[in-house]
Structure formats: C-alpha cells, structure tokens
Motif scaffolding. Structure first.
Motif, short mmCIF file in Angstrom:
data_model
loop_
_atom_site.label_atom_id
_atom_site.label_comp_id
_atom_site.label_asym_id
_atom_site.label_seq_id
_atom_site.Cartn_x
_atom_site.Cartn_y
_atom_site.Cartn_z
N ALA A 221 0.83 -1.21 0.00
CA ALA A 221 0.00 0.00 0.00
C ALA A 221 0.86 1.26 0.00
O ALA A 221 0.62 2.19 -0.78
CB ALA A 221 -0.93 -0.01 1.21
N ILE A 222 1.85 1.32 0.87
CA ILE A 222 2.64 2.55 1.01
C ILE A 222 3.55 2.76 -0.19
O ILE A 222 3.72 3.89 -0.67
CB ILE A 222 3.42 2.53 2.34
CG1 ILE A 222 2.43 2.60 3.51
CG2 ILE A 222 4.41 3.71 2.41
CD1 ILE A 222 3.07 2.56 4.89
N GLU A 223 4.13 1.68 -0.72
CA GLU A 223 4.94 1.85 -1.93
C GLU A 223 4.06 2.33 -3.10
O GLU A 223 4.49 3.18 -3.89
CB GLU A 223 5.64 0.55 -2.30
CG GLU A 223 6.84 0.24 -1.43
CD GLU A 223 7.75 -0.83 -2.02
OE1 GLU A 223 8.95 -0.80 -1.71
OE2 GLU A 223 7.26 -1.70 -2.77
N ALA A 224 2.87 1.80 -3.22
CA ALA A 224 1.97 2.24 -4.30
C ALA A 224 1.66 3.72 -4.17
O ALA A 224 1.64 4.45 -5.17
CB ALA A 224 0.68 1.43 -4.26
N ILE A 225 1.44 4.18 -2.95
CA ILE A 225 1.11 5.60 -2.71
C ILE A 225 2.31 6.49 -3.04
O ILE A 225 2.15 7.60 -3.57
CB ILE A 225 0.65 5.79 -1.26
CG1 ILE A 225 -0.73 5.15 -1.06
CG2 ILE A 225 0.62 7.27 -0.87
CD1 ILE A 225 -1.13 4.98 0.39
N MET A 226 3.54 6.03 -2.74
CA MET A 226 4.73 6.84 -2.99
C MET A 226 5.16 6.80 -4.45
O MET A 226 5.95 7.64 -4.90
CB MET A 226 5.90 6.35 -2.12
CG MET A 226 5.74 6.58 -0.64
SD MET A 226 7.29 6.33 0.30
CE MET A 226 7.61 4.58 0.02
N HIS A 227 4.71 5.85 -5.23
CA HIS A 227 5.19 5.58 -6.59
C HIS A 227 4.96 6.77 -7.52
O HIS A 227 4.01 7.52 -7.38
CB HIS A 227 4.46 4.35 -7.13
CG HIS A 227 5.17 3.65 -8.23
ND1 HIS A 227 5.19 4.11 -9.53
CD2 HIS A 227 5.90 2.50 -8.24
CE1 HIS A 227 5.88 3.27 -10.30
NE2 HIS A 227 6.32 2.29 -9.53
N SER A 279 0.37 0.65 -9.84
CA SER A 279 1.57 1.49 -9.78
C SER A 279 2.81 0.62 -9.90
O SER A 279 3.42 0.53 -10.95
CB SER A 279 1.59 2.32 -8.50
OG SER A 279 1.46 1.47 -7.36
N GLY A 280 3.16 -0.09 -8.83
CA GLY A 280 4.32 -0.97 -8.88
C GLY A 280 5.12 -0.92 -7.60
O GLY A 280 4.81 -0.16 -6.68
N GLY A 281 6.16 -1.74 -7.56
CA GLY A 281 6.99 -1.84 -6.36
C GLY A 281 8.16 -0.89 -6.35
O GLY A 281 8.61 -0.43 -7.40
N LEU A 282 8.66 -0.64 -5.15
CA LEU A 282 9.80 0.25 -4.96
C LEU A 282 10.92 -0.49 -4.22
O LEU A 282 10.94 -1.71 -4.19
CB LEU A 282 9.36 1.51 -4.22
CG LEU A 282 8.25 2.34 -4.92
CD1 LEU A 282 7.86 3.55 -4.08
CD2 LEU A 282 8.68 2.77 -6.32
N TYR A 383 18.28 -4.70 -8.94
CA TYR A 383 16.85 -4.44 -8.74
C TYR A 383 16.56 -2.93 -8.71
O TYR A 383 16.08 -2.41 -7.70
CB TYR A 383 16.37 -5.10 -7.44
CG TYR A 383 16.62 -6.59 -7.40
CD1 TYR A 383 15.93 -7.46 -8.24
CD2 TYR A 383 17.56 -7.14 -6.52
CE1 TYR A 383 16.15 -8.83 -8.21
CE2 TYR A 383 17.79 -8.51 -6.49
CZ TYR A 383 17.09 -9.35 -7.34
OH TYR A 383 17.32 -10.70 -7.30
N PRO A 384 16.84 -2.23 -9.81
CA PRO A 384 16.55 -0.79 -9.84
C PRO A 384 15.05 -0.52 -9.85
O PRO A 384 14.26 -1.39 -10.25
CB PRO A 384 17.20 -0.35 -11.16
CG PRO A 384 17.17 -1.57 -12.03
CD PRO A 384 17.38 -2.73 -11.09
#
Length: 409
Positions: A221-227, A279-282, A383-384
C-alpha cells in the motif's frame, strides 16, 4: 482444521461478517468472481463448476496447510459438488523453478480442468504458473524464458489466500526463483478467474506469519502511494488499505482468533495489491529480494526492514502523502505541521513493527555490518526502481542500507 472446526468458528460470529459478498471494481480488471466473507470457502465447489464443464481439479498448496487440515477441508467442499481433486502440497516458501517443474510433471498427463491455489503467495504463484503451463502445453522453463505478457489465460484458476499479506489472489504478478535470482513476471493473465477471501482460512496463521505477511501488505500500500505512477485511484485503494491494516494488524497478531480483525487484514491486503497492480513496487521490495538471496529472509520481513527507511529517503518529495498517511496511522496524535506529520508516519511504521515482534534494523536481524555495502551495491545493480519518486544513486543505496543497519531515521 476439519469441517466441524470450520463450522464451529463460523457459528460464533455475527451475521454481517457471514454475508458473503461478490465484490467488483467498475472499470478495473478483476477476477470474474471475487467473494468475501466468513464461510465463503464453502462456495469453492460451485465456483469451480461454473468455470469448466470438466470435473477434475488440481489443488496446489503446502505441507503445513496439509497438516493443519485445510487442504482436505477445501478438497471436501469441491468433492461435495462432484469434483475429483488431485493435490500437490510440496510448495516451499520462496519457491524455485524446480518445484514448478515437479508440480507440472506430476499432473501434465492428468487432464486437469481447473486449478485451485490455497495458501500464501508461494502456493498461489505456483498455481498461477502451472495453470499457464498446462493451458498452453509448455514446460516451465521454456514458458518462463519466453514469457509473453500478452498471451491468453491458461486453465481456469481460483485462488484462496490463507495469509493476509501477499495479495497474490488479485495480483498481476507471479514470482519464482531460478538459482539465486528472483524472476518476477507481470501480466493480466495472472489475475485469477475467481478469488475467494475467507478470514476463517487465515486463523491458522501463527503470530510470526501474521506479522510478516501483514507488513508485506502494508508495504504494498505505502509503496503504491509513494510511486511515480500513483493516481487518485491508487490512493483510494492504498489509503483504504493502510487504514484497515493499521487498526487491525496488532490485534490480528495478539488475538489470533479475532476473525473481525482478520477480516480487515484480508480485505486490506487485497486492496493494497489492487493499488500495487496499478503502480508498482519500490526499493523495499528490492531489499527483500536481496535479503532472501543472502539469508533466506521471508519476503514480507525483507519488505518490512526496508519500508520505513525508504519512506524516510523519499520524504523530501512525498511529504504531503506521508503526512496524510500519518493521520490514518496516528489519529488525533498527528501533528498539524506537514513535515512533522510525515516524520510521525515513518516512526509509526517502526513502532508497529516493534509491537508485532519484528526486528526494526538489519543489526537486530543479525546482518553483519561488513556485508552492508556489498548488499547495497547488489540491490542498486540488480533491482533498480525507476518508479521510485526520488532517484537513488549507488552512494544513496549505500546510505539507505547503512540507515537500515543503524536504525537512522
């Protein structure tokens, strides 16, 4: 868990939680059936029959769930509807391609009509991949090596999560390890034909698994929001997931039989993955990939170790988003000052990790200080994350990993 146990748990809870709901998200690709509610697992047989005219099902799971009785329970619900059930329960955590090959070889000549995945992300990912291999008549390695994201679906696929974290039951992702490298495939073909979310199935999770998978969901959830690709739709799913997880994860860990909190966690995990799909992963996910390769770290724990330090790294460019998250996680204690509130959000994640018994630094997790720079360089090269809202150089990566080691926030 046998049938008597299942129905005993079901009878103890209020009717509104037992109202099985078919959920849809207008305008978004979703499983054709998305059932949520206590006791929803009973419908697995009728759902399977609705997806195929055949009568032979493959049930993919793991040895732990077999010993707990969940595999036989779900098989019995399918058998009630006249289905013949073949089981495979040799899926390990963070599965390797050899497991997929073993699974595929065991059933490729069995005329399977429908695939059911029962478990956490590992079992569900194996179910996704074998449904494609069987449906397309391909062996696993050639399928993965020549993967085409635009192909059609394989065999009909139904997923039942027994953890509240991976969100694999609604995700566009399938992950498998080959050697020391994780291969992550992404396509709409991995969204199942049906997903059944029954909190009763998660009641068997031990505290450590509840904690680790819960942090995996929070990370999604948080990575999606920051993406960089975040949008109002992503935020709607993401913020909703954070609210559910923040209010229920501690209780789900400390009160394992509280199915209302497990209900929140299961729905929150699915919502988090819906945001993540869009969105995707960070870099918290990149941390997990590196730590899994380095010392067999469970995926959700690796994500958790990376999450607050990534939030802190990104804070200068997503301060407003983190401040909004703080209001969900800290409530009335949230500062009116945006910068302070954003910092509170980071601290709230660390506090949550500590409260549910997880290490909050690499030092606490017994990662030697002398390998930190090497692991940081590996993450940066292998893993960039171009979707991260703030660019991360190799030196930044070393600083990020050093902060994870020292607990510097």
């Amino acid at each position: 868990m046998n049938r008597n146990d299942f129905f005993a748990k079901l009878s103890a809870y209020p009717e509104h939680l037992k109202l099985v709901k078919s959920v849809g998200a207008p305008g978004l690709r979703a499983p054709s059936k998305f059932l949520v509610g206590l006791g929803a697992a009973q419908q697995i047989g009728s759902v399977a029959k609705g997806l195929t005219s055949g009568r032979k099902a493959l049930l993919v799971s793991d040895g732990v769930l077999e010993k707990l009785g969940l595999v036989s329970l779900i098989a019995s619900f399918m058998e009630d509807e006249g289905l013949e059930v073949v089981t495979f329960t040799d899926v390990e955590a963070e599965p390797h391609i050899e497991t997929l090959e073993k699974l595929h070889a065991s059933v490729k000549d069995s005329a399977i009509d429908v695939i059911v995945g029962l478990g956490g992300g590992s079992a569900m990912d194996m179910a996704k991949l074998v449904s494609q291999c069987l449906g397309k008549g391909q062996d696993p390695r050639p399928y993965i090596d020549t993967f085409n994201a635009n192909e059609d679906h394989g065999l009909p696929l139904i997923l039942l999560p027994t953890t509240s974290g991976t969100g694999s039951e609604v995700s566009v992702f399938a992950i498998v390890s080959a050697g020391d490298t994780k291969k992550y495939l992404s396509s709409d073909i991995f969204i199942p034909h049906a997903a059944i979310l029954d909190p009763i199935l998660t009641a068997t999770m031990p505290k450590s698994v509840t904690a680790i998978t819960g942090m995996d969901a929070l990370t999604h959830a948080i990575e999606a929001i920051m993406h960089r690709n975040a949008s109002p739709i992503v935020e709607a799913f993401g913020y909703g997931a954070v609210e559910l997880i923040s209010r229920s994860l501690r209780g789900a860990v400390n009160e394992p039989d509280n199915l209302e909190m497990r209900y929140d966690m299961l729905v929150g995990a699915a919502m988090a993955m819906m945001a993540f799909n869009l969105s995707g992963g960070l870099y918290a996910h990149s941390v997990s990939y590196v730590l899994t390769s380095y010392k067999g770290t469970p995926h959700g724990l690796g994500c958790a170790l990376g999450l607050p330090y990534l939030m802190d790294f990104n804070l200068p460019v997503v301060e407003n988003r983190l401040a909004r998250l703080a209001r969900l996680m800290c409530g009335d204690a949230t500062s009116a000052d945006q910068s302070t509130a954003a910092k509170q959000c980071v601290a709230a994640v660390v506090a949550l990790m500590a409260d549910i018994g997880l290490p909050t630094t690499l030092r606490d997790y017994d990662v030697p200080e002398e390998v930190v720079v090497e692991l940081a360089k590996e993450m940066h090269s292998k893993y960039p994350r171009p979707g991260n809202p703030r660019d991360m150089s190799e030196d930044d990566s070393i600083g990020y990993w050093s902060a994870m080691y020292n607990g510097s926030l």
